[in-house]
Design a protein around this motif. Sequence first.
Motif: not given
Lengths: 161, 791
Positions: A39-43, A45-50, A60, A62
């Motif tokens: 998943h993409l949460g911020c694109e 490099g901060v959230c780590g979802a990717c 990451r 993204c």
Amino acid sequence: MNRHTVSFTVNDQPHEVEVEPRRLLADVLRENLGLTGTHLGCEHGVCGACTVLVDGQPQRSCLLFAVQLDGAEIETVEGLAADEQGFHPLQTAFWEKHGLQCGFCTPGFLMSSKELLERNPDPSDDEIREGLAGNLCRCTGYVHIVDAVRSAAEAIREEQR
Amino acid sequence: MTDQIETLAPRFFGQRVKRREDPRFLLGRAKYVDDIVRPGMLFASFVRSSEAHARVRGVDIADALALPGVVDVLTGEMIADTSHPIRSDSTMPTWQGTGFPALAIDKVRFVGEAVACVVAEDRYAVEDATEAVIPDLEPLTPVANMDQATAADAPLIHEDWEDNHFIKRHVETDGFDEALDAAPHRSSHRFVMARHTGMPLENRGCIAEWDSAKGELTLWTATQIPHLVRTGLADALQIPENRIRVIAPDVGGGFGIKGHLFPEELSCSIMAIRTGRPVKWIEDRREHIIACIHAREHTHEVEVGYDDDGTILALKAHLQVDCGAYSVYPWTSTMDTGMALGILPGPYRIRNYYVDAESVATNKAPLGPYRGVARPAACFTIERTMDAVAEQLGLDPTEIRRRNLVRSDEFPYTSVTGLQYDSGSFIEALDLAMEKAGYQQWRERQQAAREEGRYLGIGVTTYTEQTAHTTQEFKKRGIPMVFGYETSMLRMDPSGQVTVNTSIHSHGQGLETTLAQIAADQLGVSLEDVRISFGDTSEVAYGSGTFASRSAVLAGGATDLAAGEIRAKLARIAAHLLEAAPEDIEFSGGRAYVAGSPDQGYSLAEIARMTHHNPQHIPEDEAPILESTRTYDASPGNGTFTNAALLLLVEVDAETGFVHLLDLVCVEDCGRIINPLIVDGQIQGGIAQGIGSALLEELVYDEDGQPLVTTLVDYLMPGTTDMPENFEIHHLETPSPFTVQGIKGMGEGGAIGPGALVASAVDDAIRPLTSGRVTSLPITPEKVRTLIEQG
Ligand code: FES
Ligand code: FES
């Protein structure tokens, strides 16, 4: 725009894609290969979802261009298990300990945790928190995530005994 | 035999059942909006205002249209005549309303407001084209904060308004002035909570698809309120509601932020109709931060009168909320002021109250509900006030609360603002928290640390959370739609399997599990036999959705009632088949049988099959269908009140101002608990968000209304290492006398207390170093250092 051919494996399956140089790994996984578990949460490099594993290291997706990945071995959440019966101990533990709510961050946490436990099979709670400091979850407050990783570590050690 | 059947049918209510919905998320197979692909799908992107306040002179779209892959570009002017702006108006006096257009028409009123929409063949092409659209904006004087907005010569944000107020409200009890004058002690305080927001990890997004043959629109969207989005879309686009289908698939967190109809949903729908192709829009994080819903920007001034014992005699408050540029759908811009005004006295016996409350318009993103809706700010203010009074009288902060909290023998208690606190354990929760924390030992630790030059502090907070407010409450608030009820439709099919179609939405709350627990208990079946379905307006009954800590109470109640009705019918059929009385039929292990003789019975699958396929065997007056639809609107209507007490131990680094959270103890009473595992998760998640409000999160604007925070690098949210080292939760269970099963809501609760709690603990830690006190959130290290430096 010029296009490049890149080959890599994803979850042990070989793939060859033709991409623009600016195309992100995340978009290749999600759109070209239909692996929408990442998943993409911020694109940015901060959230780590990717988070996915590239040659065993958490990265990451993204922030990576697909063209950087020729020859890489990539692992995504879809590679952990085909179904509930085959769950990786981390998946079982996240389920048992209620380590997810909306589930959007979960694939990223699973991949980061997998690498963490491979590196450190018996982490303290502080080491788990440190190890997962690069993943954001907005739902759980992390308590059950830390419980889940601790419990998965025990299960994996037990399995290997 | 009996024993065996009982073990086959455990009661699920109250059990730590692991969630039924989890496998699809754990396998990476959930379907969020961005995971859905439609044939021939185009991608949309928005051109957004770079000005806080400006006149739109024109938008040059020619260059963008000429770019490869671009299919269409839309501006506000092009749709001004065909689509209505989003409107949500209060029915209360002094209200001034706004229309929030899909795309700005004559003026832009905040940085980030959508000015044009571009659609193209792929995501990369559309982003390129967005940069090629040139809006011609003539800057006007921006109104960047409440001081500017309420100044005598303030420019008007909405030119047809008299001033920059959405609404002004006033409530005052009889004889207030005398009561305040008579108080032996008085003190005044000012408290500020910074603008911040819910920031779900999944951004917004939608796909609109137009079927021109049928004249039908389908919108997949990341929303908490699919039916309300449908109603709003129908009004704005003038399409009959039975031609619109809204589907909320898996949603990656909402927290109130996704409980709105958005201009972008309107634009994508219009684009789908114009192009005849499905149009997908996925928001990026920068857009989410500047252009989505913001929350909780409150300034409160209070004056409190009290006696020598610390009994609060009178409370006077002036509440201001910065509501940004537009009224939000469906809540209006009255939500935060109304809620703060009603709940400010909190769990305390305050009988004299005077309040002025204003919703102020500014050139910032619209303010809407975020988990807790105004209660975090109200709690911050009343709890800070309690701490101040305790300090002035030399009382322990727990003692001042104990003296003012509503006592157990006073329930149901009608608050000074007319809210009926149905039941609760306000003092018992505080006592239990102190016992579990070892309050005295914490005080000793604090003393010992001080002797070593370390600064530990103890914070305390108590609150009551109004949950599941229903018809009466929303009617009182003057909101155009009254979100009273929810509906569940239950169906048992010929195989004996149960489907619950429900009007709420689950996006993390675990309702696929808790509602199944309730239905399975009523029917004596296993959780695996129950499927929960929600989110698709063409499948489920009309309802409001998930917000305001109400789904477990209302959808739980509706599910319980509907399942009860099916059970009663199954009992009548079984009784007929078994030649017994319906009241003697029992259910467990997926069977219906005569009480005391478990082998004299039928499986539910047998009864269901017979009902549908061999109706000649069922009673003549029973229709061959096993279905029930029930609506539930919890009485008496102003909600059921959950309560909590929190204690926190922190260490403040006097050099850096950094606040380290050591131990947190939470005692929560949300009535009868359906699933403690899920309740704990909700509390932990809420508290984590509250810790963000307390220490980290702030959407900063400059004096010109320019947002200075635009990425998650500047907007700090709590990560794993920001949580307390030890985190304990304990429960009390005081059932509501009014709700089905005595359930109370609790989804928002965790987020209410931490601001007040952390402030209380930080003050307590730095008391030896300074006479300054924390009066605003977030408590950044810089603020703490400033307090210490001022001494
Ligand atoms: S999406 Fe890659 S770090 Fe957030
Ligand atoms: S479970 Fe929702 S963001 Fe982690």
